[in-house]
Design a protein around this motif. Structure first.
Motif, PDB file in Angstrom:
ATOM      1  N   LEU A  20       0.891  -1.130   0.016  1.00 19.12           N
ATOM      2  CA  LEU A  20       0.037  -0.007   0.171  1.00 19.12           C
ATOM      3  C   LEU A  20       0.966   1.116  -0.009  1.00 19.12           C
ATOM      4  N   GLY A  21       0.865   1.863  -1.096  1.00 19.91           N
ATOM      5  CA  GLY A  21       1.558   3.312  -1.116  1.00 19.91           C
ATOM      6  C   GLY A  21       1.004   4.015  -1.966  1.00 19.91           C
ATOM      7  N   GLY A  22       1.705   5.195  -2.108  1.00 20.34           N
ATOM      8  CA  GLY A  22       1.187   6.589  -3.119  1.00 20.34           C
ATOM      9  C   GLY A  22       0.828   5.943  -4.401  1.00 20.34           C
ATOM     10  N   GLY A  23       1.829   5.188  -4.937  1.00 21.17           N
ATOM     11  CA  GLY A  23       1.514   4.720  -6.445  1.00 21.17           C
ATOM     12  C   GLY A  23       0.725   3.429  -6.455  1.00 21.17           C
ATOM     13  N   THR A  24      -0.025   2.882  -5.596  1.00 18.37           N
ATOM     14  CA  THR A  24      -0.796   1.698  -5.575  1.00 18.37           C
ATOM     15  C   THR A  24      -1.908   1.837  -6.421  1.00 18.37           C
ATOM     16  N   VAL A  25      -2.255   0.908  -7.302  1.00 15.96           N
ATOM     17  CA  VAL A  25      -3.253   1.217  -8.686  1.00 15.96           C
ATOM     18  C   VAL A  25      -4.691   0.663  -7.849  1.00 15.96           C
ATOM     19  N   VAL A  26      -5.527   1.658  -8.010  1.00 21.75           N
ATOM     20  CA  VAL A  26      -6.884   1.446  -7.530  1.00 21.75           C
ATOM     21  C   VAL A  26      -7.726   0.965  -8.879  1.00 21.75           C
ATOM     22  N   ARG A  27      -8.560  -0.279  -8.660  1.00 24.46           N
ATOM     23  CA  ARG A  27      -9.112  -0.794  -9.606  1.00 24.46           C
ATOM     24  C   ARG A  27     -10.741  -0.998  -9.550  1.00 24.46           C
ATOM     25  N   ASP A  28     -11.587  -1.061 -10.368  1.00 26.81           N
ATOM     26  CA  ASP A  28     -13.048  -1.106 -10.133  1.00 26.81           C
ATOM     27  C   ASP A  28     -13.125  -2.674  -9.822  1.00 26.81           C
ATOM     28  N   ALA A  29     -14.169  -3.227 -10.238  1.00 30.03           N
ATOM     29  CA  ALA A  29     -14.388  -4.699 -10.069  1.00 30.03           C
ATOM     30  C   ALA A  29     -14.457  -5.093  -8.625  1.00 30.03           C
ATOM     31  N   ARG A  30     -15.515  -4.621  -7.930  1.00 28.35           N
ATOM     32  CA  ARG A  30     -15.520  -4.642  -6.401  1.00 28.35           C
ATOM     33  C   ARG A  30     -14.380  -3.784  -5.644  1.00 28.35           C
ATOM     34  N   VAL A  31     -13.840  -2.890  -6.498  1.00 20.36           N
ATOM     35  CA  VAL A  31     -12.553  -1.982  -5.802  1.00 20.36           C
ATOM     36  C   VAL A  31     -11.648  -2.891  -5.046  1.00 20.36           C
ATOM     37  N   ARG A  32     -10.653  -3.084  -6.154  1.00 23.38           N
ATOM     38  CA  ARG A  32      -9.506  -3.694  -5.743  1.00 23.38           C
ATOM     39  C   ARG A  32      -8.211  -2.649  -5.458  1.00 23.38           C
ATOM     40  N   VAL A  33      -7.547  -2.811  -4.412  1.00 23.20           N
ATOM     41  CA  VAL A  33      -6.373  -1.734  -4.340  1.00 23.20           C
ATOM     42  C   VAL A  33      -5.168  -2.638  -4.197  1.00 23.20           C
ATOM     43  N   GLY A  34      -4.330  -2.377  -5.301  1.00 24.27           N
ATOM     44  CA  GLY A  34      -3.016  -3.093  -5.334  1.00 24.27           C
ATOM     45  C   GLY A  34      -3.010  -4.488  -5.539  1.00 24.27           C
ATOM     46  N   PRO A  35      -2.195  -5.279  -5.603  1.00 23.27           N
ATOM     47  CA  PRO A  35      -0.692  -4.956  -4.916  1.00 23.27           C
ATOM     48  C   PRO A  35       0.077  -4.345  -5.638  1.00 23.27           C
ATOM     49  N   ASP A  36      -0.313  -4.297  -7.063  1.00 20.17           N
ATOM     50  CA  ASP A  36       0.888  -3.578  -7.932  1.00 20.17           C
ATOM     51  C   ASP A  36       0.681  -1.833  -7.882  1.00 20.17           C
ATOM     52  N   SER A  37       1.893  -1.415  -8.107  1.00 21.59           N
ATOM     53  CA  SER A  37       1.948  -0.059  -7.927  1.00 21.59           C
ATOM     54  C   SER A  37       2.791   0.863  -9.289  1.00 21.59           C
ATOM     55  N   VAL A  38       2.655   1.643  -9.617  1.00 20.15           N
ATOM     56  CA  VAL A  38       3.349   2.386 -10.755  1.00 20.15           C
ATOM     57  C   VAL A  38       4.490   3.068 -10.050  1.00 20.15           C
ATOM     58  N   GLY A  39       4.725   2.910  -8.935  1.00 17.75           N
ATOM     59  CA  GLY A  39       6.305   3.258  -8.257  1.00 17.75           C
ATOM     60  C   GLY A  39       6.676   4.609  -8.844  1.00 17.75           C
ATOM     61  N   TYR A  40       7.956   4.569  -9.416  1.00 13.91           N
ATOM     62  CA  TYR A  40       8.459   6.046  -9.686  1.00 13.91           C
ATOM     63  C   TYR A  40       7.776   6.778 -10.730  1.00 13.91           C
ATOM     64  N   ARG A  41       7.032   5.977 -11.608  1.00 12.12           N
ATOM     65  CA  ARG A  41       6.382   6.282 -12.649  1.00 12.12           C
ATOM     66  C   ARG A  41       4.971   7.113 -12.323  1.00 12.12           C
ATOM     67  N   ILE A  42       4.867   7.395 -11.049  1.00 11.01           N
ATOM     68  CA  ILE A  42       3.703   7.964 -10.407  1.00 11.01           C
ATOM     69  C   ILE A  42       3.547   9.401 -11.255  1.00 11.01           C
ATOM     70  N   VAL A  43       4.655  10.261 -11.377  1.00  6.90           N
ATOM     71  CA  VAL A  43       4.477  11.558 -11.970  1.00  6.90           C
ATOM     72  C   VAL A  43       4.115  11.448 -13.488  1.00  6.90           C
ATOM     73  N   GLU A  44       3.967  10.571 -13.915  1.00 10.41           N
ATOM     74  CA  GLU A  44       3.462  10.166 -15.506  1.00 10.41           C
ATOM     75  C   GLU A  44       2.327   9.544 -15.625  1.00 10.41           C
ATOM     76  N   GLU A  45       1.778   8.670 -14.614  1.00 11.20           N
ATOM     77  CA  GLU A  45       0.802   7.835 -14.593  1.00 11.20           C
ATOM     78  C   GLU A  45      -0.640   8.232 -13.841  1.00 11.20           C
ATOM     79  N   ALA A  46      -0.110   8.808 -12.632  1.00 13.49           N
ATOM     80  CA  ALA A  46      -1.285   9.052 -11.903  1.00 13.49           C
ATOM     81  C   ALA A  46      -2.274  10.076 -12.324  1.00 13.49           C
ATOM     82  N   LEU A  47      -3.592  10.162 -12.115  1.00 13.18           N
ATOM     83  CA  LEU A  47      -4.408  11.065 -12.646  1.00 13.18           C
ATOM     84  C   LEU A  47      -3.947  12.557 -12.301  1.00 13.18           C
ATOM     85  N   VAL A  48      -3.511  12.763 -11.108  1.00 14.28           N
ATOM     86  CA  VAL A  48      -3.312  14.139 -10.721  1.00 14.28           C
ATOM     87  C   VAL A  48      -2.120  14.856 -11.280  1.00 14.28           C
TER      88      VAL A  48
END
Length: 552
Positions: free
Chosen positions: A343-371
């Motif tokens: 669980l971290g800042g880059g952890t991916v949030v998905r639909d389908a009953r809302v699943r959090v992680g375990p995968d993360s965008v990691g250092y690519r967060i400044v490119e891939e996150a919505l914000v």
């Protein structure tokens, strides 16, 4: 520390390398966070340059270091010189993942001749029998069990066979030797004799188990072999650090962080490199204690990919009582009691009953996150959508709003982010409950770059503390750490027990001094006695830890 003197703490993490500068009054005057490079060392140099440039830039303008921006200027000094700030630095402390990476990647490891002193008592389980095959091939230059070793009460199992040691090592191609005697924490005489023979007759570095692990033959042997395999890695790290400091005109004394949250000199680290494994979480815990002023607390270090939870007891990390697995190998040297969750800042949030992680965008967060204008919903986006934003990022909600407005399924994404944050909160609540062990009177100190994601109220803790400079707590922990030494042994429980314990205290204090502590200020910070049953003579297991500030 002299007036105007500075000390630098650096912590090399899996995603970022953090650096801080503290002045003589323990005030953070510069800080930087830079991506960790593949070879680790370049990220260290970049972070070091960033804080030195920040200091010189602020000094030139007659201003105080900019805490708000956190030393995030681009370092432009390169290898040429460190400017005026470099001449004021008196100590540099480094916590690094070099040793951990070498074991996990099976790279840059030395070939080790493995000697066990214990025949005929321990021949049913050969050395390294539980190692992963690829690691064993990378490390082992051969294993042997020769007569020697002791019983738990200090009596010899049998005479030490030095000729068998010579026959085993003669002509063998090895970079180092690992020596493990049965019950050597109780009596290390045989290990010392063999170590002297190896150095004198074969000229090889020797790793002896009584300096590394505690009771438990196989786990202590494993740790001793890993330590010997890491000698070349330690030489590379210490050489790179010394060179980086020299290139920048820094004549400071360098130290490396240990896995219990304390420091050791480069000479000590060269002999016991395995002690640097796990220094990152320990640094975060010590930094959290320093920044918050709280000595007993639960600490949550939220990074880009994971959250590490630990417990502070008297300002030091609570240590794990279980064997620690490193690269598929069980060891028994002291490590912080850490619970890691995906669980971290880059952890991916998905639909389908809302699943959090375990995968993360990691250092690519400044490119891939919505914000940041990307298309991947992350936990950072979920936090921002619910009003949880880090200091100095007031524009993030507007940026997220703009990203959602451009999406065809904005409401669905908002609902997913809201439910994802709730699921993440539940994961945090469960992890805190597991670490609290029933106590609810301690606060939780939130540190790390993703600390803003934690809720303001968490069941099982009295309050949530968010200290200033929390995002670089790990580097702060390295900068303020003490030097330490420890002894784990078995003593008779008779009339001589008190005298024997005093001798163990003296040995622990001597090890702390060898690690760099000021002899006049070393104190015993931990003393544990455990009576041992089923022995012919009464005995107790004694663990002593001594610690003190660095010698001037």
């Amino acid at each position: 520390m002299a007036e105007g003197a500075l000390r630098i703490g650096i912590d090399v993490g899996g995603t970022n390398t953090d650096a801080v500068v503290l002045d003589s009054s323990d005030r953070v005057v510069a800080k930087a966070k830079r991506p960790t490079s593949r070879d680790v060392t370049e990220g260290l140099r970049t972070a070091l340059d960033a804080v030195l440039t920040d200091l010189d830039g602020e000094r030139a303008h007659g201003e105080r270091a900019d805490h708000g921006r956190g030393g995030e200027r681009q370092g432009g000094q390169g290898q040429g010189g460190g400017g005026r700030a470099a001449t004021r630095v008196t100590r540099v402390m480094l916590g690094t993942t070099h040793a951990t990476n070498a074991i996990l990647e099976r790279g840059n490891l030395g070939r080790v001749a493995v000697l066990r002193l214990g025949a005929p008592a321990t021949t049913s389980v050969p050395p390294l029998s539980d190692w992963p095959e690829d690691l064993r091939k990378a490390v082992s230059a051969g294993e042997v069990i020769v007569p020697g070793g002791h019983y738990v009460d200090g009596r010899e199992i049998g005479p030490l066979d030095l000729d068998a040691v010579r026959r085993f090592l003669d002509g063998r191609q090895a970079d180092a030797v690992a020596v493990t005697g049965v019950f050597s924490p109780a009596s290390a005489d045989h290990e010392r004799v063999v170590a002297e023979l190896v150095r004198a007759e074969f000229g090889l570095p020797v790793s002896v188990s009584h300096e590394i692990g505690s009771l438990g033959l196989l786990e202590r042997e494993n740790a001793t072999v890993l330590n010997a395999a890491l000698y070349e890695v330690a030489a590379h790290v210490t050489g790179a650090l010394v060179a980086a400091l020299a290139e920048r005109g820094i004549g400071a004394e360098p130290y490396l962080a240990q896995n219990d949250g304390t420091l050791m000199t480069l000479e000590h680290a060269a002999r016991l490199p395995v002690s640097t494994i796990g220094s990152g979480p320990a640094n975060s815990l010590r930094g959290a204690a320093f920044l918050s002023g709280v000595s007993d607390a639960i600490v949550a270090d939220v990074g880009g990919t994971s959250t590490d939870l630990g417990v502070l007891v008297g300002g030091f990390p609570r240590e794990s009582a279980a064997a620690v697995e490193i690269g598929g190998v069980l060891t028994n040297f002291r490590m912080p009691d850490i619970l890691a969750i995906a669980l971290g800042g880059g952890t991916v949030v998905r639909d389908a009953r809302v699943r959090v992680g375990p995968d993360s965008v990691g250092y690519r967060i400044v490119e891939e996150a919505l914000v940041f204008g990307g298309r991947t919903p992350t936990l950072t986006d979920a936090g921002v959508a619910s009003g949880r934003v880090p200091p100095g990022t007031d524009g993030w909600p507007d940026r997220l709003g703009a990203a959602l407005s451009a999406a065809d399924t904005a409401e669905e994404i908002r609902d997913t982010l809201q439910d994802g944050l709730a699921a993440a909160d539940e994961m945090i609540f469960d992890a805190v409950d597991r670490m609290a062990l029933g106590r609810a009177d301690r606060p939780l100190v939130a540190v790390g770059g993703g600390a803003f994601l934690l809720p303001g109220r968490i069941p099982g803790v009295s309050r949530v503390i968010r200290p200033e400079h929390a995002e670089v707590a790990n580097a702060v922990g390295a900068a303020i750490a003490l030097a330490s030494g420890r002894v784990d042994t078995i003593l008779p429980a008779g009339e001589t027990r008190s005298e024997a314990i005093e001798r163990v205290k003296e040995e622990a204090a001597a090890r702390a001094v060898a690690a760099g502590a000021d002899p006049a200020k070393v104190e015993i910070v931990d003393l544990l006695e455990v009576p041992l049953s089923y022995l012919s003579e009464p005995a107790v297991r004694v663990h002593v830890k001594a610690a003190g500030p660095l010698a001037r």
